[in-house]
Design a protein around this motif. Structure first.
Motif, short mmCIF file in Angstrom:
data_model
loop_
_atom_site.label_atom_id
_atom_site.label_comp_id
_atom_site.label_asym_id
_atom_site.label_seq_id
_atom_site.Cartn_x
_atom_site.Cartn_y
_atom_site.Cartn_z
N HIS A 106 -0.72 14.80 3.75
CA HIS A 106 -0.08 15.30 2.52
C HIS A 106 0.53 14.12 1.74
O HIS A 106 0.43 14.08 0.50
CB HIS A 106 1.00 16.32 2.85
CG HIS A 106 0.45 17.67 3.26
ND1 HIS A 106 -0.56 18.30 2.55
CD2 HIS A 106 0.75 18.49 4.30
CE1 HIS A 106 -0.84 19.46 3.14
NE2 HIS A 106 -0.07 19.58 4.20
N SER A 107 1.15 13.20 2.45
CA SER A 107 1.71 12.02 1.79
C SER A 107 0.61 11.20 1.13
O SER A 107 0.78 10.66 0.03
CB SER A 107 2.48 11.16 2.80
OG SER A 107 3.55 11.87 3.39
N THR A 108 -0.56 11.12 1.80
CA THR A 108 -1.69 10.41 1.21
C THR A 108 -2.11 11.05 -0.10
O THR A 108 -2.34 10.36 -1.11
CB THR A 108 -2.88 10.41 2.20
OG1 THR A 108 -2.48 9.77 3.42
CG2 THR A 108 -4.07 9.68 1.60
N GLY A 111 -3.34 3.55 2.16
CA GLY A 111 -3.86 2.89 3.36
C GLY A 111 -2.92 3.06 4.55
O GLY A 111 -3.37 3.27 5.68
N LEU A 112 -1.63 2.99 4.31
CA LEU A 112 -0.65 3.13 5.41
C LEU A 112 -0.68 4.53 5.99
O LEU A 112 -0.75 4.70 7.22
CB LEU A 112 0.75 2.81 4.87
CG LEU A 112 1.89 2.96 5.88
CD1 LEU A 112 1.72 2.00 7.04
CD2 LEU A 112 3.23 2.72 5.20
N PHE A 113 -0.64 5.57 5.11
CA PHE A 113 -0.62 6.94 5.61
C PHE A 113 -1.91 7.30 6.34
O PHE A 113 -1.89 7.94 7.40
CB PHE A 113 -0.37 7.92 4.46
CG PHE A 113 1.01 7.84 3.88
CD1 PHE A 113 1.21 7.79 2.51
CD2 PHE A 113 2.12 7.78 4.71
CE1 PHE A 113 2.48 7.71 1.97
CE2 PHE A 113 3.41 7.70 4.18
CZ PHE A 113 3.57 7.65 2.80
N VAL A 114 -3.06 6.90 5.78
CA VAL A 114 -4.34 7.20 6.44
C VAL A 114 -4.42 6.46 7.77
O VAL A 114 -4.89 7.01 8.78
CB VAL A 114 -5.52 6.83 5.52
CG1 VAL A 114 -6.84 6.96 6.26
CG2 VAL A 114 -5.54 7.73 4.29
N GLY A 115 -3.95 5.20 7.80
CA GLY A 115 -3.95 4.46 9.06
C GLY A 115 -3.07 5.13 10.11
O GLY A 115 -3.42 5.18 11.29
N ASN A 116 -1.92 5.65 9.69
CA ASN A 116 -1.05 6.37 10.63
C ASN A 116 -1.75 7.59 11.20
O ASN A 116 -1.66 7.88 12.40
CB ASN A 116 0.25 6.79 9.93
CG ASN A 116 1.14 5.60 9.62
OD1 ASN A 116 0.97 4.52 10.21
ND2 ASN A 116 2.07 5.77 8.73
#
Length: 386
Positions: free
Chosen positions: A203-205, A176-181
């Protein structure tokens, strides 16, 4: 003094002008000449101003031409960036759909676990009723042995749910954090200026998605019924997989794991899922024995002895009460409080080790813990040193 002038085209024949008239005419000519010179100067100034205007217009036209070319390049770059943004949006949409499928699978897995728990309760109820008629139903009890093993596994899996849910929560929060970023970067217009950062977030997601998938895959593998097939199994890897499933519960209870494995691979013939259940049962018992102990440690050692591999699982708990060493492998026997255990763990463990042509013994050290010794036959390649 009168002055006579010769005939001119502007004067009539025989016309004579006086000096005053000539002076006035001359003065008018001088004024007209001065006016003409002034007009000539002004005309020259206007001509120069006009030349400057023409030069400025020419420079403005060149600038406008350059700006038009720059505008064409900007429009071309904009169209290219818009196309790239559309592709990135499509990839993000595909990632979101994949994530939704993964979340749906996780939800379905939770539902299946709940159904399995209910099925286990019904199975345990049936086994309790069957235990009252053990002598008459011995043959039926043997036929249900595999079902009993699976029920014990599901009971263990139910205990592992809390720790595994915590392990799944971390990658899901990170997703959720990476997609939100990535969404914030796109909304801020940084998709054109900093696309590499958005790709890094995506990529992190995907790394977190793969981590969650591995956790769910391990649970599915452990939860399904084990086949009766036997194949070469690396026993140290089985032990490590068992520890990974119990890791969160052990960490929350501040229990330390000490592993002592030989440098070479240790291979036995057996069923990896059943052997994994053996070590999870032993780790669960050791975990419960260390509840009120200040020094909490579980030690697992693996040594080779000719045709056998010796595996010990010991803890720093209070040990087994005297006189109970011979009963701990009996079905439904438990020293735990009512509702805290089924009494099936060590019984199932004993049966699995026997099916693998091995032995399991317990060494009791009252006040200093208990040690379980497992012996399994090595694979033929291990015995030949291949």
């Amino acid at each position: 003094m009168d002055v006579a002038f010769s005939h001119t085209p502007a004067l009539s024949d025989h016309q004579e002008l006086s000096f005053e008239q000539l002076s006035e005419a001359y003065q008018r000519l001088l004024e007209e000449n001065a006016a003409l010179e002034l007009r000539l100067v002004k005309s020259e100034e206007r001509r120069r101003a006009f030349m400057h205007i023409l030069s400025d217009l020419n420079m403005v036209n060149r600038k406008l031409n350059d700006q038009r070319k720059a505008m064409i390049h900007i429009l071309a770059d904009y169209e290219h960036d818009r196309s790239r943004l559309a592709k990135q949006t499509e990839r993000l949409h595909n990632s979101r759909r994949a994530l939704m499928h993964i979340l749906q699978d996780a939800h379905q897995s939770n539902l299946r676990l709940e159904n399995s728990r209910k099925a286990m309760i019904h199975i345990m109820s049936d086994l309790k009723e069957t235990s009252e008629e053990v002598q008459r139903r011995e043959l039926e009890l043997r036929e249900k042995q595999e079902q009993l093993v699976q029920a014990g596994k599901l009971a263990t899996l139910g205990e592992l749910t809390t720790g595994v849910a915590h392990e799944l929560n971390n990658p899901l929060n990170n997703i959720g954090l990476f997609v939100g970023n990535a969404i914030d970067l796109i909304e801020l217009g940084m998709a054109d200026t900093d696309p590499e950062r958005i790709l890094q977030e995506l990529h992190s997601t995907m790394q977190q998605v793969r981590k969650a998938t591995e956790i769910i895959s391990h649970l599915r593998t452990f939860g399904r019924a084990a086949s009766v097939s036997r194949e070469p199994v690396m026993i140290t890897e089985v032990i490590e997989n068992s520890i990974s499933l119990m890791q969160e519960q052990l960490r929350l209870r501040q229990i330390e794991i000490n592993i002592q494995f030989p440098p070479s691979d240790v291979v036995v013939i057996g069923n990896a899922i059943q052997l994994e259940q053996v070590f999870i049962n032993l780790l669960t018992n050791a975990r419960d024995a260390l509840t009120d102990i200040p020094r909490k440690m579980i030690t697992i050692t693996c040594t080779l002895d000719e045709q056998w591999v010796d595996i010990t699982v010991s803890d720093t708990g209070p040990g087994i009460a005297e006189g109970l060493e011979q009963r701990i492998f009996d079905p439904f026997f438990t020293t735990k409080d009512v509702g805290a255990g089924t009494g099936l763990g060590l019984s199932i463990t004993y049966g699995i080790i026997k099916e693998h042509q091995g032995t399991i013994l317990v060494e009791n050290h009252p006040g200093s813990g208990a040690t379980f010794l497992i012996q399994l036959p090595l694979h033929i390649s291990e015995m030949l040193g291949e």
